[in-house]
Design an enzyme around this catalytic site. Structure first.
Site, PDB file in Angstrom:
ATOM      1  N   LYS B  99       0.883  -1.159   0.000  1.00 43.34           N
ATOM      2  CA  LYS B  99       0.000   0.000   0.000  1.00 43.34           C
ATOM      3  C   LYS B  99       0.922   1.210   0.000  1.00 43.34           C
ATOM      4  CE  LYS B  99      -3.128   2.755   2.561  1.00 43.34           C
ATOM      5  NZ  LYS B  99      -3.497   3.224   3.879  1.00 43.34           N
ATOM      6  N   GLY B 160      -8.238   9.395   8.543  1.00 46.45           N
ATOM      7  CA  GLY B 160      -8.676   9.516   9.933  1.00 46.45           C
ATOM      8  C   GLY B 160      -9.695  10.613  10.188  1.00 46.45           C
ATOM      9  N   ALA B 186      -9.319   5.727   2.883  1.00 48.50           N
ATOM     10  CA  ALA B 186      -9.294   6.865   3.810  1.00 48.50           C
ATOM     11  C   ALA B 186     -10.530   7.747   3.716  1.00 48.50           C
ATOM     12  CB  ALA B 186      -8.060   7.745   3.619  1.00 48.50           C
ATOM     13  N   GLY B 187     -10.951   8.220   4.881  1.00 48.65           N
ATOM     14  CA  GLY B 187     -12.039   9.179   4.968  1.00 48.65           C
ATOM     15  C   GLY B 187     -13.355   8.617   5.451  1.00 48.65           C
ATOM     16  N   ASN B 208      -9.329   2.121   8.423  1.00 40.85           N
ATOM     17  CA  ASN B 208      -8.734   1.737   9.704  1.00 40.85           C
ATOM     18  C   ASN B 208      -9.452   2.436  10.850  1.00 40.85           C
ATOM     19  OD1 ASN B 208      -6.954   0.609  11.583  1.00 40.85           O
ATOM     20  ND2 ASN B 208      -5.491   2.272  11.375  1.00 40.85           N
ATOM     21  N   THR B 209      -9.328   3.760  10.896  1.00 40.63           N
ATOM     22  CA  THR B 209      -9.851   4.520  12.034  1.00 40.63           C
ATOM     23  C   THR B 209     -11.352   4.335  12.248  1.00 40.63           C
ATOM     24  OG1 THR B 209      -8.157   6.152  11.511  1.00 40.63           O
ATOM     25  CG2 THR B 209      -9.811   6.817  13.103  1.00 40.63           C
TER      26      THR B 209
END
Lengths: 66, 260
Positions: B99, B160, B186-187, B208-209
């Site tokens: 990645k 995040g 992301a986002g 992830n977050t």
């Protein structure tokens, strides 16, 4: 001689091999990689790489990340 | 409904959700969240070992026979750093998939697309399966594909941030521009964000977050699995067009006569 391992200076025996250093530091071998002075060292060469004074060693493995 | 698999670097994946391993309250919660997410790919960072090399490792909580590890180059600000990190990951036995992140700025964590293109070219040439984290820019997406990227991973919003898919129209254009898989990376903040990405026609979502930071990470992991599946299914099913005025669902004919 003095070497730097993961940013930490340490005093080790002259001519210590990379293999010897990893054993000394109790580093697990699975999923670990090593670079000496920015050059990646293949696992097969650990025993034959003799560290030299001032060497900078980076030992990495997977950590949590996104 | 029959669906194809997500193919990356010649490997087939049935799950279209890729999840992270960072920021969980504990390794055990992470393990349970991975389980509930149904993901087959998990991202990892490559970092210095703590010395002496004892202690708990996240790998004690990831069944590497089941999950494909996807090392990232997070924290790299130049193509050179990112390339070196990818090599380190490969040497560590993490495989050929990477990645790829080349970060341009610490506050936004937006990608440095110039460095990203350069690193993509180098790593693709060296046989890596390059999965670049990029902007929602169709021009760059196309250049990444031409440079040998195995997929393109446009951001929905800053890493995040949980702001969701801020520019669905650009994502749509990227989908029409490239032929490699498009994975929103992301986002994502909540399940509907993941569903929106999939409804647009994206091939997958990476997060992830949104899971790790949820009050109940394990429950959110399940929500994300369902959202990705629901969004994919809705995309494949083909949504109706949007109209400004109503169209009756019940027939006009056959209404009883109530006039006196």
């Amino acid at each position: 001689m003095k070497i730097t391992v993961n940013g930490r200076e340490m005093e080790v025996a002259d001519g210590l091999s990379l293999e010897g250093l990893l054993t000394h530091l109790a580093v697990k071998r699975e999923y670990t990689a090593v670079a000496v002075n920015r050059e990646i060292t293949p696992k097969a060469s650990y025993a034959s790489v003799a560290l030299r004074d001032g060497d900078r060693v980076e030992i990495v493995r997977p950590m949590g990340g996104g | 409904m029959h669906d194809t698999n997500l193919v990356l670097g010649g490997k087939d994946f049935t799950s279209r959700l890729i999840v992270g391993t960072g920021k969980y309250s504990s390794n055990e919660i992470m393990r349970q969240a991975h389980e509930e997410s149904g993901a087959e790919i998990v991202t990892v960072a490559v970092r210095r070992v703590s010395l002496p090399g004892k202690g708990e490792s996240i790998l004690d909580f990831i069944d590497t026979k089941r999950f494909t590890l996807l090392p990232n180059t997070a924290g790299c600000y130049t193509a050179d750093e990112a390339v070196r990190t990818a090599y380190l990951a490969r040497e560590a036995g993490l495989g050929e998939m990477v990645k790829l992140e080349v970060i341009g700025d610490a506050r936004t964590l937006f990608p440095d697309v110039q460095g990203l293109l350069e690193a993509t070219k180098t790593l693709a040439r060296e046989g890596f399966v390059v999965m670049p984290y990029t902007n929602d820019d169709p021009i760059i997406a196309k250049r990444l594909e031409d440079a040998g990227a195995a997929c393109v991973m446009p951001l929905g919003a800053p890493i995040g941030s949980g702001l969701g898919i801020r520019n669905p129209y650009n994502i749509k254009i990227i989908l029409e521009t490239v032929s490699v898989p498009v994975i929103v990376d992301a986002g994502v903040g909540t399940a509907s964000d993941a569903a929106i990405a999939m409804e647009l026609g994206c091939d997958g979502v990476l997060m992830n977050t949104a899971i790790a930071g949820a009050r109940d990470a394990v429950a959110m992991a399940r929500a994300m699995r369902l959202a990705v599946e629901a969004g994919r299914l809705a995309y494949k099913a083909g949504r109706i067009g949007k109209k400004l005025y109503a169209t009756a669902s019940s027939p006009i004919e056959g209404l009883p006569d109530w006039t006196s």
